[in-house]
Design a protein around this motif. Sequence first.
Motif, PDB file in Angstrom:
ATOM      1  N   ASN A  27       4.179  14.370   7.790  1.00 22.03           N
ATOM      2  CA  ASN A  27       3.958  13.283   8.925  1.00 22.03           C
ATOM      3  C   ASN A  27       5.242  12.262   8.737  1.00 22.03           C
ATOM      4  OD1 ASN A  27       0.711  13.801   8.400  1.00 22.03           O
ATOM      5  ND2 ASN A  27       1.026  13.091  10.617  1.00 22.03           N
ATOM      6  N   PHE A  28       6.022  12.085   9.605  1.00 20.01           N
ATOM      7  CA  PHE A  28       7.091  11.382   9.585  1.00 20.01           C
ATOM      8  C   PHE A  28       7.024  10.072  10.052  1.00 20.01           C
ATOM      9  CE2 PHE A  28       8.731  15.812   9.403  1.00 20.01           C
ATOM     10  CZ  PHE A  28       9.212  15.724   8.134  1.00 20.01           C
ATOM     11  N   PRO A  29       7.688   9.121   9.817  1.00 24.75           N
ATOM     12  CA  PRO A  29       8.750   9.057   8.583  1.00 24.75           C
ATOM     13  C   PRO A  29       8.156   9.284   7.336  1.00 24.75           C
ATOM     14  CG  PRO A  29       8.343   6.715   9.390  1.00 24.75           C
ATOM     15  CD  PRO A  29       7.543   7.688  10.208  1.00 24.75           C
ATOM     16  N   LEU A  30       8.745   9.694   6.213  1.00 23.22           N
ATOM     17  CA  LEU A  30       8.472   9.960   4.935  1.00 23.22           C
ATOM     18  C   LEU A  30       9.277   9.521   4.065  1.00 23.22           C
ATOM     19  CD1 LEU A  30       6.601  11.930   3.132  1.00 23.22           C
ATOM     20  CD2 LEU A  30       8.536  13.524   3.455  1.00 23.22           C
ATOM     21  N   ILE A  58       3.759   6.846 -12.397  1.00 21.48           N
ATOM     22  CA  ILE A  58       3.008   6.902 -10.993  1.00 21.48           C
ATOM     23  C   ILE A  58       2.887   8.772 -10.602  1.00 21.48           C
ATOM     24  CG2 ILE A  58       2.773   6.781  -8.350  1.00 21.48           C
ATOM     25  CD1 ILE A  58       2.552   4.017 -10.150  1.00 21.48           C
ATOM     26  N   THR A  59       1.478   8.893 -10.411  1.00 22.15           N
ATOM     27  CA  THR A  59       1.459  10.573 -10.320  1.00 22.15           C
ATOM     28  C   THR A  59       1.297  10.623  -8.528  1.00 22.15           C
ATOM     29  OG1 THR A  59      -1.230  10.307 -10.473  1.00 22.15           O
ATOM     30  CG2 THR A  59       0.239  10.571 -12.528  1.00 22.15           C
ATOM     31  N   TRP A  60       0.901  11.975  -8.549  1.00 16.27           N
ATOM     32  CA  TRP A  60       0.629  12.321  -7.175  1.00 16.27           C
ATOM     33  C   TRP A  60      -0.361  11.695  -6.249  1.00 16.27           C
ATOM     34  CZ3 TRP A  60       2.912  14.807  -3.611  1.00 16.27           C
ATOM     35  CH2 TRP A  60       2.335  15.636  -2.598  1.00 16.27           C
ATOM     36  N   ILE A  61      -1.407  10.946  -7.105  1.00 19.70           N
ATOM     37  CA  ILE A  61      -2.442  10.633  -6.603  1.00 19.70           C
ATOM     38  C   ILE A  61      -2.393   9.017  -6.279  1.00 19.70           C
ATOM     39  CG2 ILE A  61      -5.141  10.150  -6.734  1.00 19.70           C
ATOM     40  CD1 ILE A  61      -5.037  12.972  -8.239  1.00 19.70           C
ATOM     41  N   ARG A  62      -2.694   8.249  -4.985  1.00 21.66           N
ATOM     42  CA  ARG A  62      -2.765   7.006  -4.996  1.00 21.66           C
ATOM     43  C   ARG A  62      -4.375   6.400  -5.228  1.00 21.66           C
ATOM     44  NH1 ARG A  62       0.391   3.929  -2.654  1.00 21.66           N
ATOM     45  NH2 ARG A  62       1.402   5.522  -1.484  1.00 21.66           N
ATOM     46  N   GLY A  85      -3.210  11.313  -1.592  1.00 23.89           N
ATOM     47  CA  GLY A  85      -1.880  11.411  -2.228  1.00 23.89           C
ATOM     48  C   GLY A  85      -1.025  10.344  -1.874  1.00 23.89           C
ATOM     49  N   VAL A  86       0.132   9.927  -2.701  1.00 28.15           N
ATOM     50  CA  VAL A  86       1.164   8.794  -2.656  1.00 28.15           C
ATOM     51  C   VAL A  86       1.839   8.663  -1.352  1.00 28.15           C
ATOM     52  CG1 VAL A  86       1.220   8.293  -5.123  1.00 28.15           C
ATOM     53  CG2 VAL A  86       2.684   9.679  -3.936  1.00 28.15           C
ATOM     54  N   TYR A  87       2.003   9.923  -0.703  1.00 28.28           N
ATOM     55  CA  TYR A  87       2.609   9.676   0.543  1.00 28.28           C
ATOM     56  C   TYR A  87       2.217  10.720   1.674  1.00 28.28           C
ATOM     57  CZ  TYR A  87       5.829  13.608  -1.492  1.00 28.28           C
ATOM     58  OH  TYR A  87       6.143  14.864  -1.855  1.00 28.28           O
ATOM     59  N   LEU A  88       1.167  11.299   1.469  1.00 29.39           N
ATOM     60  CA  LEU A  88       0.422  12.394   2.299  1.00 29.39           C
ATOM     61  C   LEU A  88      -0.247  11.389   3.492  1.00 29.39           C
ATOM     62  CD1 LEU A  88      -1.087  14.866   0.141  1.00 29.39           C
ATOM     63  CD2 LEU A  88       0.959  14.947   1.250  1.00 29.39           C
ATOM     64  N   CYS A  94      -7.861  16.452   3.727  1.00 32.02           N
ATOM     65  CA  CYS A  94      -8.504  15.494   2.872  1.00 32.02           C
ATOM     66  C   CYS A  94      -7.732  14.912   1.969  1.00 32.02           C
ATOM     67  CB  CYS A  94      -9.848  16.245   2.256  1.00 32.02           C
ATOM     68  SG  CYS A  94      -9.371  17.711   1.270  1.00 32.02           S
ATOM     69  N   TRP A  95      -6.555  15.133   1.534  1.00 28.45           N
ATOM     70  CA  TRP A  95      -5.803  14.459   0.874  1.00 28.45           C
ATOM     71  C   TRP A  95      -4.710  13.620   1.489  1.00 28.45           C
ATOM     72  CZ3 TRP A  95      -6.099  19.814   0.793  1.00 28.45           C
ATOM     73  CH2 TRP A  95      -7.008  20.389  -0.281  1.00 28.45           C
ATOM     74  N   GLY A  96      -5.011  13.396   2.687  1.00 27.34           N
ATOM     75  CA  GLY A  96      -4.083  12.220   3.370  1.00 27.34           C
ATOM     76  C   GLY A  96      -4.670  11.342   4.320  1.00 27.34           C
ATOM     77  N   LYS A  97      -5.881  10.682   3.874  1.00 25.02           N
ATOM     78  CA  LYS A  97      -6.556   9.930   5.030  1.00 25.02           C
ATOM     79  C   LYS A  97      -6.030   8.571   5.502  1.00 25.02           C
ATOM     80  CE  LYS A  97     -10.062  10.511   1.998  1.00 25.02           C
ATOM     81  NZ  LYS A  97      -9.744  11.312   1.214  1.00 25.02           N
TER      82      LYS A  97
END
Length: 123
Positions: A27-30, A58-62, A85-88, A94-97
Amino acid sequence: EVEIKMTHCGLCHTDIHMQNNDWGITNFPLVPGHEGVGIVSVVGDACRSLKVGDRVGITWIRNSCKSCGMCQEGRGNLCAKGYQGVYLASGAGCWGKEPYNEHGGCFSKVMRVEEEWAIKVPD
């Protein structure tokens, strides 16, 4: 949550895939980046393990749900409900709610993550 002033960020090929929407889930902007280091600048009231001035990675997960069996066992990376996910964003299922551009990835000047996903880095 903790707020982190980012000082360094690595570039992973995943960031390039996301920038190019190679997987059809961007999803943009990114603002990419999920391999970063920074200094904790603000801590939330519930934060118990970090303090202002701590250096963290910081890892992949928020964040994760914190209520499923895997999260209760300290394995939030396998969260039954899906971690954030940090920017999903919504394109990642389910990783970008959550709103993805509210905080962005590690290339942001400032990030916010749940404290368990900010890993303290010794001096």
